[in-house]
Design a protein around this motif. Sequence first.
Motif, PDB file in Angstrom:
ATOM      1  N   UNK A 184       0.848  -1.196   0.000  1.00  0.00           N
ATOM      2  CA  UNK A 184       0.000   0.000   0.000  1.00  0.00           C
ATOM      3  C   UNK A 184       0.881   1.243   0.000  1.00  0.00           C
ATOM      4  N   UNK A 185       0.456   2.287  -0.731  1.00  0.00           N
ATOM      5  CA  UNK A 185       1.225   3.540  -0.686  1.00  0.00           C
ATOM      6  C   UNK A 185       1.057   4.196   0.696  1.00  0.00           C
ATOM      7  N   UNK A 186       2.104   4.870   1.112  1.00  0.00           N
ATOM      8  CA  UNK A 186       2.032   5.552   2.403  1.00  0.00           C
ATOM      9  C   UNK A 186       1.176   6.808   2.279  1.00  0.00           C
ATOM     10  N   UNK A 187       0.402   7.069   3.303  1.00  0.00           N
ATOM     11  CA  UNK A 187      -0.431   8.262   3.328  1.00  0.00           C
ATOM     12  C   UNK A 187       0.385   9.435   3.855  1.00  0.00           C
ATOM     13  N   UNK A 188       0.105  10.620   3.351  1.00  0.00           N
ATOM     14  CA  UNK A 188       0.826  11.783   3.885  1.00  0.00           C
ATOM     15  C   UNK A 188       0.398  12.051   5.325  1.00  0.00           C
ATOM     16  N   UNK A 189       1.296  12.595   6.131  1.00  0.00           N
ATOM     17  CA  UNK A 189       0.930  12.882   7.530  1.00  0.00           C
ATOM     18  C   UNK A 189      -0.163  13.947   7.597  1.00  0.00           C
ATOM     19  N   UNK A 190      -1.010  13.828   8.592  1.00  0.00           N
ATOM     20  CA  UNK A 190      -2.124  14.772   8.760  1.00  0.00           C
ATOM     21  C   UNK A 190      -1.672  15.947   9.594  1.00  0.00           C
TER      22      UNK A 190
END
Length: 170
Positions: free
Chosen positions: A164-170
């Motif tokens: 899975x691609x990493x999600x950008x930090x919130x």
Amino acid sequence: MNPNIAILALIEIVSAITIGIFILALTYKIVQWVGRKYYRIQDYNLAYSIFVSAIILAVGIMISGIVQPLISSFRILNQSANTFMIAFKYVGIGAVYIAIAYTATILIGLISTFLYSKLTPIDEFEEIRKNNVGVALIISSILITLTLLSKNGVVLLIEAIVPYPELPPI
């Protein structure tokens, strides 16, 4: 029509039939060999046939759990490769997922059968060898139940290796 999805569907159908037949036949042959070699169980033993059926069903239940992680992997691969490479990677990733699920099924079956046989005063395999259908039904039910209970954990383990691609930090 999306050609990548059509190819995925064809690969999934063909691989489900061919690999499914291969895995189930291999499982059947291994369990028959173990029964004959270690427990002297002859063919046409109804109790052993019930036990073998439960093992084959457990393998089928566990292997069916890889479909969703495999589709997730395909969707990720679909974004970056050409059609031929997607098909090639799909087959390779599917083989790894099947190997993990099959190994988990074998380990769960062996551990559950061993632990159950140690917890009861009777020798279950001796009873199965004597064609005791009741014992075969109980062991088969335990095996299938433990497979159903552990399936989600094995699927989660397989999901852990989906890239899975990493999600950008919130």
